[in-house]
Motif scaffolding. Structure first.
Motif, PDB file in Angstrom:
ATOM      1  N   GLU A 141       5.024 -16.017 -28.759  1.00  0.00           N
ATOM      2  CA  GLU A 141       5.622 -17.354 -28.767  1.00  0.00           C
ATOM      3  C   GLU A 141       7.082 -17.290 -29.221  1.00  0.00           C
ATOM      4  OE1 GLU A 141       2.733 -16.595 -30.296  1.00  0.00           O
ATOM      5  OE2 GLU A 141       1.250 -17.694 -29.123  1.00  0.00           O
ATOM      6  N   ARG A 142       7.363 -16.462 -30.217  1.00  0.00           N
ATOM      7  CA  ARG A 142       8.739 -16.307 -30.683  1.00  0.00           C
ATOM      8  C   ARG A 142       9.598 -15.706 -29.560  1.00  0.00           C
ATOM      9  NH1 ARG A 142      11.266 -12.629 -35.359  1.00  0.00           N
ATOM     10  NH2 ARG A 142      13.172 -13.799 -35.625  1.00  0.00           N
ATOM     11  N   LEU A 143       9.047 -14.719 -28.851  1.00  0.00           N
ATOM     12  CA  LEU A 143       9.788 -14.134 -27.735  1.00  0.00           C
ATOM     13  C   LEU A 143      10.080 -15.191 -26.679  1.00  0.00           C
ATOM     14  CD1 LEU A 143      11.032 -11.723 -26.235  1.00  0.00           C
ATOM     15  CD2 LEU A 143       8.779 -11.352 -25.207  1.00  0.00           C
ATOM     16  N   ALA A 144       9.114 -16.063 -26.403  1.00  0.00           N
ATOM     17  CA  ALA A 144       9.335 -17.111 -25.397  1.00  0.00           C
ATOM     18  C   ALA A 144      10.517 -17.994 -25.786  1.00  0.00           C
ATOM     19  CB  ALA A 144       8.071 -17.951 -25.226  1.00  0.00           C
ATOM     20  N   GLN A 145      10.643 -18.314 -27.056  1.00  0.00           N
ATOM     21  CA  GLN A 145      11.780 -19.125 -27.515  1.00  0.00           C
ATOM     22  C   GLN A 145      13.092 -18.352 -27.352  1.00  0.00           C
ATOM     23  OE1 GLN A 145      10.596 -19.977 -31.536  1.00  0.00           O
ATOM     24  NE2 GLN A 145       9.288 -21.691 -30.937  1.00  0.00           N
ATOM     25  N   ILE A 146      13.078 -17.081 -27.709  1.00  0.00           N
ATOM     26  CA  ILE A 146      14.280 -16.249 -27.580  1.00  0.00           C
ATOM     27  C   ILE A 146      14.669 -16.117 -26.117  1.00  0.00           C
ATOM     28  CG2 ILE A 146      15.163 -13.897 -27.872  1.00  0.00           C
ATOM     29  CD1 ILE A 146      13.398 -13.794 -30.464  1.00  0.00           C
ATOM     30  N   VAL A 147      13.694 -15.892 -25.254  1.00  0.00           N
ATOM     31  CA  VAL A 147      13.952 -15.734 -23.820  1.00  0.00           C
ATOM     32  C   VAL A 147      14.593 -16.996 -23.249  1.00  0.00           C
ATOM     33  CG1 VAL A 147      12.791 -15.590 -21.576  1.00  0.00           C
ATOM     34  CG2 VAL A 147      12.262 -13.930 -23.366  1.00  0.00           C
ATOM     35  N   CYS A 148      14.133 -18.159 -23.683  1.00  0.00           N
ATOM     36  CA  CYS A 148      14.740 -19.407 -23.196  1.00  0.00           C
ATOM     37  C   CYS A 148      16.213 -19.470 -23.585  1.00  0.00           C
ATOM     38  CB  CYS A 148      13.976 -20.610 -23.748  1.00  0.00           C
ATOM     39  SG  CYS A 148      12.375 -20.857 -22.971  1.00  0.00           S
TER      40      CYS A 148
END
Length: 167
Positions: A141-148
């Motif tokens: 989930e943290r990666l998803a935020q960073i990717v955005c």
């Protein structure tokens, strides 16, 4: 794969994945133990350096023509480590892109192979250029935020309707 009676996929044959020998249960336990040790070392490196993510190439080349793919080196480590990753397209091959001289391939035979693969913009028209964003294990989930955030920075020309990257 042979037991499934399906025709071989050329790109899978290219990297010789089907030739990986089976492992016994004790062998699998031993390999998993070794992987756990490597995962601990990477976690320490990650935490000691206060990393949020790592941005790397997803491959040594642009997207390749169908069944010409033959390198797992840029994604294999993260699969092995069980780290989540996401590929973000950032551009594509343009008609004015030129073939770089193979003399610039200074890192061995594989590097030379990669230089020789790109034959020009005609064969690779609109092939995707991308980056890979890697997050820490079990922090999808943290990666998803960073990717955005990375996607917004790298793809500023896109509108608000730009779809979220698939993980």
């Amino acid at each position: 794969m042979a037991a499934g009676n399906e025709p071989p996929v050329q790109s899978v044959k290219n990297v010789n994945l089907a030739s990986i020998p089976a492992v016994s249960m004790p062998g699998l336990i031993l390999l998993n133990g070794k992987r756990a040790g490597i995962q601990q070392a990477y976690r320490k490196l990650w935490v000691d350096n206060n990393l949020d993510a790592i941005i790397t190439p997803g491959a040594p080349t642009t997207a390749t023509p169908l069944d010409k793919w033959d390198s797992i080196t840029y994604t294999m480590l993260w699969n092995f480590m069980d780290y989540p990753t996401c590929i973000i397209p950032v551009d594509c091959v343009q008609s004015g892109d030129v073939v770089d001289s193979v003399s610039h391939a200074i890192n061995g035979e594989r590097d030379e192979h990669n230089y020789l693969m790109y034959t020009g913009p005609e064969a690779y028209a609109n092939a995707a250029l991308s980056v890979q964003v890697v997050g820490m294990r079990q922090e999808d989930e943290r990666l998803a935020q960073i990717v955005c955030q990375v996607d917004k920075i790298l793809n500023v020309k896109h509108t608000k309707e730009h779809a979220l990257p698939m993980l």
